[in-house]
Design a protein around this motif. Sequence first.
Motif, PDB file in Angstrom:
ATOM      1  N   LEU A  94      59.864  38.105  -8.425  1.00 58.70           N
ATOM      2  CA  LEU A  94      58.756  38.523  -7.915  1.00 58.70           C
ATOM      3  C   LEU A  94      58.152  39.683  -9.025  1.00 58.70           C
ATOM      4  O   LEU A  94      57.045  39.752  -9.305  1.00 58.70           O
ATOM      5  N   LYS A  95      59.079  40.422  -9.503  1.00 61.97           N
ATOM      6  CA  LYS A  95      58.567  41.378 -10.725  1.00 61.97           C
ATOM      7  C   LYS A  95      57.772  40.643 -11.797  1.00 61.97           C
ATOM      8  O   LYS A  95      57.145  41.318 -12.526  1.00 61.97           O
ATOM      9  N   ARG A  96      58.228  39.321 -12.092  1.00 62.07           N
ATOM     10  CA  ARG A  96      57.578  38.723 -13.073  1.00 62.07           C
ATOM     11  C   ARG A  96      55.981  38.147 -12.618  1.00 62.07           C
ATOM     12  O   ARG A  96      55.407  37.468 -13.668  1.00 62.07           O
ATOM     13  N   CYS A  97      55.966  38.440 -11.748  1.00 61.99           N
ATOM     14  CA  CYS A  97      54.489  37.546 -11.007  1.00 61.99           C
ATOM     15  C   CYS A  97      53.405  38.262 -11.482  1.00 61.99           C
ATOM     16  O   CYS A  97      53.401  39.497 -11.923  1.00 61.99           O
ATOM     17  N   PRO A  98      52.346  37.701 -12.240  1.00 60.30           N
ATOM     18  CA  PRO A  98      51.005  38.314 -12.256  1.00 60.30           C
ATOM     19  C   PRO A  98      50.389  38.940 -11.091  1.00 60.30           C
ATOM     20  O   PRO A  98      50.735  38.472 -10.039  1.00 60.30           O
ATOM     21  N   ASN A  99      49.693  39.943 -11.279  1.00 59.37           N
ATOM     22  CA  ASN A  99      48.991  40.489  -9.956  1.00 59.37           C
ATOM     23  C   ASN A  99      48.104  39.892  -9.506  1.00 59.37           C
ATOM     24  O   ASN A  99      47.230  39.237 -10.171  1.00 59.37           O
ATOM     25  N   PRO A 100      48.527  39.461  -8.185  1.00 60.16           N
ATOM     26  CA  PRO A 100      47.572  38.140  -7.626  1.00 60.16           C
ATOM     27  C   PRO A 100      46.296  38.552  -7.173  1.00 60.16           C
ATOM     28  O   PRO A 100      45.402  37.683  -6.999  1.00 60.16           O
ATOM     29  N   HIS A 101      45.926  39.833  -7.266  1.00 60.57           N
ATOM     30  CA  HIS A 101      44.418  40.091  -6.788  1.00 60.57           C
ATOM     31  C   HIS A 101      43.737  41.146  -7.954  1.00 60.57           C
ATOM     32  O   HIS A 101      42.657  41.212  -7.551  1.00 60.57           O
ATOM     33  N   GLU A 102      44.260  41.121  -9.059  1.00 57.67           N
ATOM     34  CA  GLU A 102      43.390  41.983  -9.778  1.00 57.67           C
ATOM     35  C   GLU A 102      43.101  43.584  -9.378  1.00 57.67           C
ATOM     36  O   GLU A 102      42.008  43.921 -10.017  1.00 57.67           O
ATOM     37  N   GLU A 103      43.754  43.832  -8.369  1.00 58.57           N
ATOM     38  CA  GLU A 103      43.492  45.263  -7.888  1.00 58.57           C
ATOM     39  C   GLU A 103      44.924  45.523  -7.394  1.00 58.57           C
ATOM     40  O   GLU A 103      45.878  44.767  -7.306  1.00 58.57           O
TER      41      GLU A 103
END
Length: 143
Positions: A94-103
């Motif tokens: 999960l730490k590798r995940c792009p920020n899902p919301h751009e906020e």
Amino acid sequence: MKVMVLVKASQASEAGEMPSTALFEAMGKYNEALVEAGIMLAGEGLHPTSKGKRVRFDGASRTVIDGPFAETKELVAGYWLWNVASMEEAVEWLKRCPNPHEEAGEVEIRQVFEMEDFGEAFTPELRDREARMQERIREKTGG
């Protein structure tokens, strides 16, 4: 172990705003890495709660509540179902995940119950019934 990864909603997701092409591309690459690693079992985004319903249970009574629902930070905008060796592995992925919301936002990881987690209350007969149901689901869905 299986875990469900819950992407919390944002004001933008609850407003029905679609992610940018760049975010779709980044998430696609991330999901491909999950699939290649044998981690991802499923994953989907959810429509905003304005298109949802809740059913409140009180004894034998059922009440249908139309969305939208308050408290955006407590709502779910999407999910993954992962098969990992440990909670620590899930956190590392999960730490590798792009920020899902751009906020700013949060993503929650919860372990999925397995049959053995229920102990003696989940009798051999209930286990057999569950196994038959899971097999039937695989037959019906081709999974």
